[in-house]
Design a protein around this motif. Sequence first.
Motif, PDB file in Angstrom:
ATOM      1  N   PHE A  40      -4.521   0.629   0.876  1.00 19.52           N
ATOM      2  CA  PHE A  40      -5.445   0.457   2.004  1.00 19.52           C
ATOM      3  C   PHE A  40      -4.988  -0.686   2.910  1.00 19.52           C
ATOM      4  CE2 PHE A  40      -9.499  -1.237   3.736  1.00 19.52           C
ATOM      5  CZ  PHE A  40      -9.845  -0.141   4.499  1.00 19.52           C
ATOM      6  N   GLY A  41      -4.560  -1.788   2.322  1.00 20.79           N
ATOM      7  CA  GLY A  41      -4.061  -2.917   3.095  1.00 20.79           C
ATOM      8  C   GLY A  41      -2.806  -2.583   3.874  1.00 20.79           C
ATOM      9  N   MET A  42      -1.922  -1.814   3.259  1.00 24.15           N
ATOM     10  CA  MET A  42      -0.691  -1.425   3.959  1.00 24.15           C
ATOM     11  C   MET A  42      -0.988  -0.485   5.124  1.00 24.15           C
ATOM     12  SD  MET A  42       2.260  -1.195   1.015  1.00 24.15           S
ATOM     13  CE  MET A  42       1.571   0.182   0.158  1.00 24.15           C
ATOM     14  N   LEU A  43      -2.015   0.335   4.982  1.00 19.14           N
ATOM     15  CA  LEU A  43      -2.393   1.206   6.098  1.00 19.14           C
ATOM     16  C   LEU A  43      -2.993   0.410   7.250  1.00 19.14           C
ATOM     17  CD1 LEU A  43      -4.009   4.225   4.245  1.00 19.14           C
ATOM     18  CD2 LEU A  43      -1.905   4.232   5.571  1.00 19.14           C
ATOM     19  N   LEU A  44      -3.694  -0.648   6.919  1.00 20.69           N
ATOM     20  CA  LEU A  44      -4.324  -1.453   7.959  1.00 20.69           C
ATOM     21  C   LEU A  44      -3.337  -2.332   8.706  1.00 20.69           C
ATOM     22  CD1 LEU A  44      -7.563  -2.707   6.209  1.00 20.69           C
ATOM     23  CD2 LEU A  44      -7.376  -0.994   8.000  1.00 20.69           C
ATOM     24  N   GLU A  45      -2.256  -2.724   8.060  1.00 10.68           N
ATOM     25  CA  GLU A  45      -1.362  -3.725   8.629  1.00 10.68           C
ATOM     26  C   GLU A  45       0.079  -3.222   8.677  1.00 10.68           C
ATOM     27  OE1 GLU A  45      -0.672  -7.074  10.556  1.00 10.68           O
ATOM     28  OE2 GLU A  45      -2.628  -6.644   9.706  1.00 10.68           O
ATOM     29  N   PRO A  46       0.444  -2.449   9.702  1.00 11.32           N
ATOM     30  CA  PRO A  46       1.843  -2.055   9.827  1.00 11.32           C
ATOM     31  C   PRO A  46       2.702  -3.278  10.149  1.00 11.32           C
ATOM     32  CG  PRO A  46       0.597  -1.296  11.723  1.00 11.32           C
ATOM     33  CD  PRO A  46      -0.385  -1.916  10.770  1.00 11.32           C
ATOM     34  N   LEU A  47       3.910  -3.310   9.643  1.00 14.17           N
ATOM     35  CA  LEU A  47       4.794  -4.463   9.810  1.00 14.17           C
ATOM     36  C   LEU A  47       5.608  -4.368  11.089  1.00 14.17           C
ATOM     37  CD1 LEU A  47       6.219  -4.774   6.185  1.00 14.17           C
ATOM     38  CD2 LEU A  47       4.349  -6.051   7.206  1.00 14.17           C
ATOM     39  N   GLU A  72      10.962   3.968   3.003  1.00 12.80           N
ATOM     40  CA  GLU A  72      10.300   3.623   4.266  1.00 12.80           C
ATOM     41  C   GLU A  72      10.040   4.818   5.180  1.00 12.80           C
ATOM     42  OE1 GLU A  72      10.445  -0.030   7.389  1.00 12.80           O
ATOM     43  OE2 GLU A  72      12.324   0.662   6.536  1.00 12.80           O
ATOM     44  N   PRO A  73      11.007   5.720   5.377  1.00 13.22           N
ATOM     45  CA  PRO A  73      10.700   6.877   6.245  1.00 13.22           C
ATOM     46  C   PRO A  73       9.551   7.730   5.714  1.00 13.22           C
ATOM     47  CG  PRO A  73      13.071   6.674   5.933  1.00 13.22           C
ATOM     48  CD  PRO A  73      12.420   5.702   4.997  1.00 13.22           C
ATOM     49  N   GLY A  74       9.533   7.937   4.413  1.00 16.48           N
ATOM     50  CA  GLY A  74       8.438   8.706   3.826  1.00 16.48           C
ATOM     51  C   GLY A  74       7.104   7.999   3.960  1.00 16.48           C
ATOM     52  N   TRP A  75       7.111   6.669   3.741  1.00 14.39           N
ATOM     53  CA  TRP A  75       5.871   5.901   3.876  1.00 14.39           C
ATOM     54  C   TRP A  75       5.368   5.927   5.311  1.00 14.39           C
ATOM     55  CZ3 TRP A  75       1.762   4.319   1.708  1.00 14.39           C
ATOM     56  CH2 TRP A  75       0.960   3.386   2.343  1.00 14.39           C
ATOM     57  N   GLN A  76       6.260   5.798   6.286  1.00 15.93           N
ATOM     58  CA  GLN A  76       5.842   5.816   7.693  1.00 15.93           C
ATOM     59  C   GLN A  76       5.235   7.164   8.070  1.00 15.93           C
ATOM     60  OE1 GLN A  76       9.344   4.613   9.799  1.00 15.93           O
ATOM     61  NE2 GLN A  76       8.917   2.435   9.537  1.00 15.93           N
ATOM     62  N   GLN A  77       5.832   8.234   7.584  1.00 18.06           N
ATOM     63  CA  GLN A  77       5.299   9.557   7.875  1.00 18.06           C
ATOM     64  C   GLN A  77       3.927   9.749   7.226  1.00 18.06           C
ATOM     65  OE1 GLN A  77       7.638  12.747   6.300  1.00 18.06           O
ATOM     66  NE2 GLN A  77       6.514  14.317   7.393  1.00 18.06           N
ATOM     67  N   TYR A  78       3.799   9.331   5.972  1.00 17.18           N
ATOM     68  CA  TYR A  78       2.544   9.468   5.252  1.00 17.18           C
ATOM     69  C   TYR A  78       1.451   8.621   5.883  1.00 17.18           C
ATOM     70  CZ  TYR A  78      -0.771   9.298   1.405  1.00 17.18           C
ATOM     71  OH  TYR A  78      -1.893   9.363   0.642  1.00 17.18           O
ATOM     72  N   SER A  79       1.772   7.372   6.221  1.00 17.61           N
ATOM     73  CA  SER A  79       0.748   6.505   6.819  1.00 17.61           C
ATOM     74  C   SER A  79       0.351   7.004   8.212  1.00 17.61           C
ATOM     75  CB  SER A  79       1.213   5.056   6.866  1.00 17.61           C
ATOM     76  OG  SER A  79       2.354   4.917   7.666  1.00 17.61           O
ATOM     77  N   ALA A  80       1.272   7.588   8.956  1.00 18.99           N
ATOM     78  CA  ALA A  80       0.929   8.154  10.266  1.00 18.99           C
ATOM     79  C   ALA A  80      -0.035   9.327  10.112  1.00 18.99           C
ATOM     80  CB  ALA A  80       2.186   8.595  11.005  1.00 18.99           C
TER      81      ALA A  80
END
Length: 85
Positions: A40-47, A72-80
């Motif tokens: 949840f914190g990582m979704l709220l605060e992109p670096l 990282e590419p997978g995380w960025q896609q998922y969080s988007a």
Amino acid sequence: LNFAHGSLYMVGAFLAAWLVGLSGSFVWGVLGAIALTAVFGMLLEPLDDDDRAFMLAPLPPPVRELWTTMGEPGWQQYSAQLRAA
């Protein structure tokens, strides 16, 4: 510390109480709450680029390379996708 930290602590406490009630295990409830609150914190605060470099600096080179090429590419896609929902 500020109010934003307090809100994340409250989210973690709520998740811990909920997961302990679901699982019946204090240990699994707390571990699950830690993991879910971190996500949840990582979704709220992109670096931004500076923060990203600071976070990657202490990692060993193989782990850093693995994260930048696969994680990282997978995380960025998922969080988007989660932010769009």
